[in-house]
Design an enzyme around this catalytic site. Sequence first.
Site, short mmCIF file in Angstrom:
data_model
loop_
_atom_site.label_atom_id
_atom_site.label_comp_id
_atom_site.label_asym_id
_atom_site.label_seq_id
_atom_site.Cartn_x
_atom_site.Cartn_y
_atom_site.Cartn_z
N HIS A 67 -23.32 47.25 24.73
CA HIS A 67 -23.05 46.35 23.59
C HIS A 67 -21.89 45.43 23.96
O HIS A 67 -21.31 45.53 25.04
CB HIS A 67 -22.78 47.13 22.31
N HIS A 112 -18.74 44.95 22.87
CA HIS A 112 -17.32 45.26 22.75
C HIS A 112 -16.60 45.15 24.09
O HIS A 112 -17.13 45.53 25.14
CB HIS A 112 -17.12 46.64 22.14
N ASP A 156 -14.29 46.72 25.65
CA ASP A 156 -14.04 47.87 26.53
C ASP A 156 -15.31 48.29 27.27
O ASP A 156 -15.29 49.27 28.03
CB ASP A 156 -13.45 49.05 25.76
N HIS A 157 -16.40 47.54 27.08
CA HIS A 157 -17.65 47.79 27.80
C HIS A 157 -18.06 46.59 28.66
O HIS A 157 -18.78 46.76 29.64
CB HIS A 157 -18.77 48.12 26.82
#
Length: 322
Positions: free
Chosen positions: A97, A99, A101-102
Amino acid sequence: MSGRLPFSQSFWEEFLMGREGHLPVLPELSHVSKGVIRILGGNPGSMHLQGTNTYLVGTGRSRILIDTAQGLPAWINRISSFLSTQKIELSYVLLTHWHGDHTGGVPDLIARNSSLANKIYKNQPDSGQSPITHGQIFSVDGATVRAILTPGHSVDHMCFLLEEENALFTGDNVLGHGFSVAQDLGRYMDSLRDMASLGCRIGYPAHGAMIENLPGKLEEYIQHREGRERMMLSALTRHRVRGEGTRDERVKYGLTLNEIVLAVYGRLPQEVIEKALAPSLLQVLWKLTEDRMVGFKPGDPLKRQWFALEQRQRNKVRGCRG
């Protein structure tokens, strides 16, 4: 069931435990199965647990990478060194997804290897990325990965099913420790049930340790959310029946969010309410509103009063966000 949920039974216990550093230590790089290598993102914290998990999937020279962590030097240096020494190439980079931190490591990957620019895949892709569709298959030696659309935590959230292991990369929908959060609770609950219907044995979460009993963890997540809905609706219903007079008069007997917390959980530290409870409970209230179980009295959001709808009202009243 008692009228209140004991403090120790709820998700913020693990939220606080994570902040206190009591989570199990995970190696920075580990072979969690024959075909899966977990590489930590180097970004531990209360919102990321031990850090973002990224995964190299496959057994041959060509591999699939799932997620790219937050974009910190520790992660790109670690994965670049491993790919180089093991002579591994990336055929696909799959993002669960949007976000940060990904997805934060994507620019670093491309800076190290420009050929990866056309190998980045995401549902609702950013410019230059390729789309992922539900059911799409990505294959390399030793790994057949199927994309599963699972919105709720975010609108674009995808899980990935590794057919060789009957395992599911759960993204942020299900964590290795504690509970996740949802942008859209109704869709999130549907996604949890969809994930359970897959019958996968183990889970590889985006944060936390491997989930060895994924069916049990999913049931725990579903029961946890449904239990909170029941408790909050019960508290509002108990409060409503104490009122008298017309419907408009009974609305005056609604409860604010803080009053609901007090009714359901008792007195708690304000930090727990603000950081760990309020966002999640508001999601529950909006879901109950959309389900026509709860209404609210318009006004200042901080002082908004919520009330349980009577059965005869539920077919007439539609909740709307305001």
